[in-house]
Motif scaffolding. Sequence first.
Motif, PDB file in Angstrom:
ATOM      1  N   ASP A  43      72.837 -16.641  13.340  1.00  0.00           N
ATOM      2  CA  ASP A  43      71.525 -16.027  13.156  1.00  0.00           C
ATOM      3  C   ASP A  43      71.585 -14.542  13.539  1.00  0.00           C
ATOM      4  O   ASP A  43      72.641 -14.036  13.923  1.00  0.00           O
ATOM      5  CB  ASP A  43      70.430 -16.785  13.920  1.00  0.00           C
ATOM      6  N   ILE A  54      69.806 -26.002   9.051  1.00  0.00           N
ATOM      7  CA  ILE A  54      69.042 -25.044   8.248  1.00  0.00           C
ATOM      8  C   ILE A  54      68.506 -25.693   6.984  1.00  0.00           C
ATOM      9  O   ILE A  54      67.351 -25.494   6.604  1.00  0.00           O
ATOM     10  CB  ILE A  54      69.925 -23.837   7.866  1.00  0.00           C
ATOM     11  N   THR A  59      64.993 -25.839  -0.059  1.00  0.00           N
ATOM     12  CA  THR A  59      65.391 -24.464   0.242  1.00  0.00           C
ATOM     13  C   THR A  59      65.737 -23.680  -1.009  1.00  0.00           C
ATOM     14  O   THR A  59      66.405 -24.188  -1.902  1.00  0.00           O
ATOM     15  CB  THR A  59      66.633 -24.462   1.161  1.00  0.00           C
ATOM     16  N   GLN A  92      61.526 -23.358   1.651  1.00  0.00           N
ATOM     17  CA  GLN A  92      61.805 -22.255   2.552  1.00  0.00           C
ATOM     18  C   GLN A  92      62.765 -21.306   1.834  1.00  0.00           C
ATOM     19  O   GLN A  92      63.444 -21.694   0.885  1.00  0.00           O
ATOM     20  CB  GLN A  92      62.425 -22.750   3.855  1.00  0.00           C
ATOM     21  N   VAL A  94      66.066 -18.836   2.489  1.00  0.00           N
ATOM     22  CA  VAL A  94      67.162 -18.522   3.401  1.00  0.00           C
ATOM     23  C   VAL A  94      68.129 -17.628   2.643  1.00  0.00           C
ATOM     24  O   VAL A  94      68.410 -17.873   1.471  1.00  0.00           O
ATOM     25  CB  VAL A  94      67.886 -19.804   3.863  1.00  0.00           C
ATOM     26  N   GLN A 105      69.711  -7.936  11.113  1.00  0.00           N
ATOM     27  CA  GLN A 105      68.460  -7.494  11.718  1.00  0.00           C
ATOM     28  C   GLN A 105      68.010  -6.178  11.100  1.00  0.00           C
ATOM     29  O   GLN A 105      66.822  -5.985  10.831  1.00  0.00           O
ATOM     30  CB  GLN A 105      68.611  -7.351  13.237  1.00  0.00           C
ATOM     31  N   VAL A 108      66.509  -6.976   7.721  1.00  0.00           N
ATOM     32  CA  VAL A 108      65.175  -7.561   7.897  1.00  0.00           C
ATOM     33  C   VAL A 108      64.149  -6.450   8.121  1.00  0.00           C
ATOM     34  O   VAL A 108      63.087  -6.435   7.496  1.00  0.00           O
ATOM     35  CB  VAL A 108      65.151  -8.567   9.076  1.00  0.00           C
ATOM     36  N   ASN A 114      60.265 -11.530   5.837  1.00  0.00           N
ATOM     37  CA  ASN A 114      59.714 -12.554   6.725  1.00  0.00           C
ATOM     38  C   ASN A 114      60.607 -13.790   6.788  1.00  0.00           C
ATOM     39  O   ASN A 114      60.466 -14.597   7.679  1.00  0.00           O
ATOM     40  CB  ASN A 114      58.319 -12.986   6.248  1.00  0.00           C
ATOM     41  N   TYR A 115      61.470 -13.961   5.803  1.00  0.00           N
ATOM     42  CA  TYR A 115      62.310 -15.151   5.784  1.00  0.00           C
ATOM     43  C   TYR A 115      63.597 -14.903   6.561  1.00  0.00           C
ATOM     44  O   TYR A 115      63.870 -13.800   7.015  1.00  0.00           O
ATOM     45  CB  TYR A 115      62.576 -15.620   4.349  1.00  0.00           C
ATOM     46  N   THR A 116      64.395 -15.955   6.730  1.00  0.00           N
ATOM     47  CA  THR A 116      65.531 -15.938   7.642  1.00  0.00           C
ATOM     48  C   THR A 116      66.831 -15.546   6.952  1.00  0.00           C
ATOM     49  O   THR A 116      67.148 -16.050   5.873  1.00  0.00           O
ATOM     50  CB  THR A 116      65.698 -17.331   8.282  1.00  0.00           C
ATOM     51  N   TYR A 118      71.111 -15.199   7.606  1.00  0.00           N
ATOM     52  CA  TYR A 118      72.221 -15.691   8.418  1.00  0.00           C
ATOM     53  C   TYR A 118      73.499 -14.948   8.051  1.00  0.00           C
ATOM     54  O   TYR A 118      73.677 -14.513   6.914  1.00  0.00           O
ATOM     55  CB  TYR A 118      72.432 -17.197   8.218  1.00  0.00           C
TER      56      TYR A 118
END
Length: 191
Positions: A43, A54, A59, A92, A94, A105, A108, A114-116, A118
């Motif tokens: 993450d 996950i 997804t 979701q 990803v 980061q 982002v 707003n989503y994740t 990896y």
Amino acid sequence: MKKILTALFLVLSLLTYSQIADKAENISPLLIGEQIPNIVVYDVLGKPIQTKTIFDKKTVLVVYRGGWCPYCNAQLADLQELESDILALGYQIVAISPDAPRFLQQTVEDEKLNYTLYSDSKGDFSQAVGIAFAKSKGKLDKYSEGQNPGFLPVPTVYILDSNSEIQFLYINPNYTKRLDGKVLLAVLKSL
């Protein structure tokens, strides 16, 4: 004899999960109906997480080249614009790239996502799903913080069910060609 066969099976399994094609056109991706293997990714804080954790719900998975790629950033921004529609359909979002966690980061924040996201900076995930191809390390070393063994993933969009099974995929060795958001929404609605 049983031990020899078990060892042979293990070696063949590892070879299957560690492929880096010589060029983007020669990848061998997992296809519709196959299941995403359980691989460790990281993450934005660098914490390891298994993909089975996950992908335990429906997804939209985007595998992209990195936050340094303008085509990838445009795709990530397009997904952000569609996020509420995608979530309303029960999925979701990803995204996974070879970037090291701290660069995730930054992506982002820069793209206001707003989503994740990896990190697959070692390439284990991209190799396991068969979309990794050889690329000189140069810029890759900086963004993977020296972890990248010399690969990039071919940009890919997977739609997974709650069992990590591939329901749809879009992949194109030409990294400038990406799945249009309207087409993605149409596919999600048809599933």
